[in-house]
Design an enzyme around this catalytic site. Sequence first.
Site, PDB file in Angstrom:
ATOM      1  N   SER A 139     121.090  42.353   7.204  1.00 39.01           N
ATOM      2  CA  SER A 139     121.328  42.484   8.644  1.00 39.01           C
ATOM      3  C   SER A 139     121.513  43.964   8.970  1.00 39.01           C
ATOM      4  CB  SER A 139     122.611  41.720   9.003  1.00 39.01           C
ATOM      5  OG  SER A 139     123.065  42.077  10.284  1.00 39.01           O
ATOM      6  N   TYR A 152     131.415  39.410   7.021  1.00 38.42           N
ATOM      7  CA  TYR A 152     129.969  39.294   7.304  1.00 38.42           C
ATOM      8  C   TYR A 152     129.272  40.615   6.981  1.00 38.42           C
ATOM      9  CZ  TYR A 152     125.571  38.335   9.629  1.00 38.42           C
ATOM     10  OH  TYR A 152     124.217  38.156   9.886  1.00 38.42           O
TER      11      TYR A 152
HETATM   12  N1  LIG Z   1     120.576  35.697  14.373  1.00 42.19           N
HETATM   13  C1  LIG Z   1     120.831  36.975  14.154  1.00 42.19           C
HETATM   14  O1  LIG Z   1     121.051  37.761  15.096  1.00 42.19           O
HETATM   15  C2  LIG Z   1     120.823  37.517  12.754  1.00 42.19           C
HETATM   16  C3  LIG Z   1     120.841  38.906  12.594  1.00 42.19           C
HETATM   17  C4  LIG Z   1     120.837  39.437  11.308  1.00 42.19           C
HETATM   18  C5  LIG Z   1     120.804  38.594  10.220  1.00 42.19           C
HETATM   19  N2  LIG Z   1     120.797  37.246  10.399  1.00 42.19           N
HETATM   20  C6  LIG Z   1     120.772  36.403   9.220  1.00 42.19           C
HETATM   21  O2  LIG Z   1     119.649  35.546   9.291  1.00 42.19           O
HETATM   22  C7  LIG Z   1     119.918  34.348   8.555  1.00 42.19           C
HETATM   23  C8  LIG Z   1     119.597  33.148   9.421  1.00 42.19           C
HETATM   24  O3  LIG Z   1     120.489  33.158  10.520  1.00 42.19           O
HETATM   25  P1  LIG Z   1     120.167  32.458  11.915  1.00 42.19           P
HETATM   26  O4  LIG Z   1     120.494  33.430  12.960  1.00 42.19           O
HETATM   27  O5  LIG Z   1     118.844  31.806  11.874  1.00 42.19           O
HETATM   28  O6  LIG Z   1     121.357  31.396  11.930  1.00 42.19           O
HETATM   29  P2  LIG Z   1     121.376  29.808  12.007  1.00 42.19           P
HETATM   30  O7  LIG Z   1     120.460  29.336  13.070  1.00 42.19           O
HETATM   31  O8  LIG Z   1     122.814  29.431  12.061  1.00 42.19           O
HETATM   32  O9  LIG Z   1     120.745  29.363  10.618  1.00 42.19           O
HETATM   33  C9  LIG Z   1     121.438  29.453   9.409  1.00 42.19           C
HETATM   34  C10 LIG Z   1     120.704  28.619   8.397  1.00 42.19           C
HETATM   35  O10 LIG Z   1     121.394  28.760   7.152  1.00 42.19           O
HETATM   36  C11 LIG Z   1     121.677  27.452   6.659  1.00 42.19           C
HETATM   37  N3  LIG Z   1     122.914  27.429   5.897  1.00 42.19           N
HETATM   38  C12 LIG Z   1     124.128  27.891   6.280  1.00 42.19           C
HETATM   39  N4  LIG Z   1     125.015  27.666   5.301  1.00 42.19           N
HETATM   40  C13 LIG Z   1     124.344  27.057   4.294  1.00 42.19           C
HETATM   41  C14 LIG Z   1     124.721  26.578   3.021  1.00 42.19           C
HETATM   42  N5  LIG Z   1     125.975  26.676   2.558  1.00 42.19           N
HETATM   43  N6  LIG Z   1     123.771  26.002   2.242  1.00 42.19           N
HETATM   44  C15 LIG Z   1     122.494  25.886   2.687  1.00 42.19           C
HETATM   45  N7  LIG Z   1     122.082  26.322   3.884  1.00 42.19           N
HETATM   46  C16 LIG Z   1     123.012  26.894   4.674  1.00 42.19           C
HETATM   47  C17 LIG Z   1     121.792  26.577   7.881  1.00 42.19           C
HETATM   48  O11 LIG Z   1     121.559  25.243   7.484  1.00 42.19           O
HETATM   49  P3  LIG Z   1     122.281  23.984   8.208  1.00 42.19           P
HETATM   50  O12 LIG Z   1     122.294  24.320   9.679  1.00 42.19           O
HETATM   51  O13 LIG Z   1     121.381  22.855   7.852  1.00 42.19           O
HETATM   52  O14 LIG Z   1     123.629  23.912   7.620  1.00 42.19           O
HETATM   53  C18 LIG Z   1     120.677  27.133   8.753  1.00 42.19           C
HETATM   54  O15 LIG Z   1     119.448  26.601   8.381  1.00 42.19           O
HETATM   55  C19 LIG Z   1     121.384  34.444   8.141  1.00 42.19           C
HETATM   56  O16 LIG Z   1     121.473  34.911   6.812  1.00 42.19           O
HETATM   57  C20 LIG Z   1     121.960  35.470   9.089  1.00 42.19           C
HETATM   58  O17 LIG Z   1     123.097  36.115   8.581  1.00 42.19           O
HETATM   59  C21 LIG Z   1     120.802  36.691  11.639  1.00 42.19           C
END
Ligand SMILES: NC(=O)c1ccc[n+]([C@@H]2O[C@H](COP(=O)([O-])OP(=O)(O)OC[C@H]3O[C@@H](n4cnc5c(N)ncnc54)[C@H](OP(=O)(O)O)[C@@H]3O)[C@@H](O)[C@H]2O)c1
Length: 253
Positions: A139, A152
Amino acid sequence: MRDPRSILITGASSGIGAALAKAYAAPGVRLALSGRDPARLGAVGALCRAAGAQVEEAVIDVTDRVAMEAWLTTLDERQPLDLVIANAGISAGTAAGWERPEQARAIFAVNLQGTLNTVLPLLAAMGKRASGQIALMSSLASFRGFPGAPAYCASKAAVRIWGEALRGDLWEAGIGVTVICPGYVVSPMTARNQFYMPLLVETDRAARIIKRGLASGRARIAFPWPIYVGVWLLGLLPPALSDPLLRRLPKKG
Ligand SMILES: NC(=O)c1ccc[n+]([C@@H]2O[C@H](COP(=O)([O-])OP(=O)(O)OC[C@H]3O[C@@H](n4cnc5c(N)ncnc54)[C@H](OP(=O)(O)O)[C@@H]3O)[C@@H](O)[C@H]2O)c1
């Protein structure tokens, strides 16, 4: 890797992971998708199948090292993986007060141990074939510790630094490593944020940027660039100057 045919994505049941799965879904592509919510994961899988991909879904918690190792090794024996995207992650911060110990530990367990559990079981086999690409979801929050989300930021910094070092270490073995550093992207994770998110990127656009960067084997995919430059400069400032600034920023819920 320009045209990966066998792709694994963790955290594919929602947000960026789901958008990436859909972006890669096409005839001749085999997708292995994981998440914890069977209904949402199944819905993403169905969309990818409709786009012509062969899809295998697995409801597995990335913190379950034994289950992850069993799934990944079986999968890779059956269909050697070209691209592995360790994307699953959680976030939380200090809007409600100091970070509770359980919250900090859960964030490290999913974001860091979960990433290790996704990558380490596959390295030996990838090394033997001298091919494969690993993408680690970090991130832009990894470039400086923000008071609003200590665990985080730290977990994402660990993932980024690990990936950068791994890239050099695995280079001779023919394995590529890319670290992905998005700014704010529309997803259920950011939907909870009660504050203004500058240059918020649409999920599908983020997936396209990431896919393009992975195809050209970039070491780091960081976007949007103005925020990238901002956090990079912030990281260069002495804490005496940056701390008072950062204390004023809103905190993650
Ligand atoms: N959105 C942003 O602005 C942003 C920015 C920088 C980095 N990121 C990173 O991008 C990645 C995806 O985030 P997102 O924004 O798409 O969030 P999200 O919509 O909340 O998706 C998170 C995903 O991770 C899965 N997950 C969470 N805990 C888990 C576990 N213990 N075991 C297996 N799967 C798990 C969730 O599965 P379930 O829902 O099925 O539990 C979901 O599919 C993350 O690593 C996040 O830190 C996001």
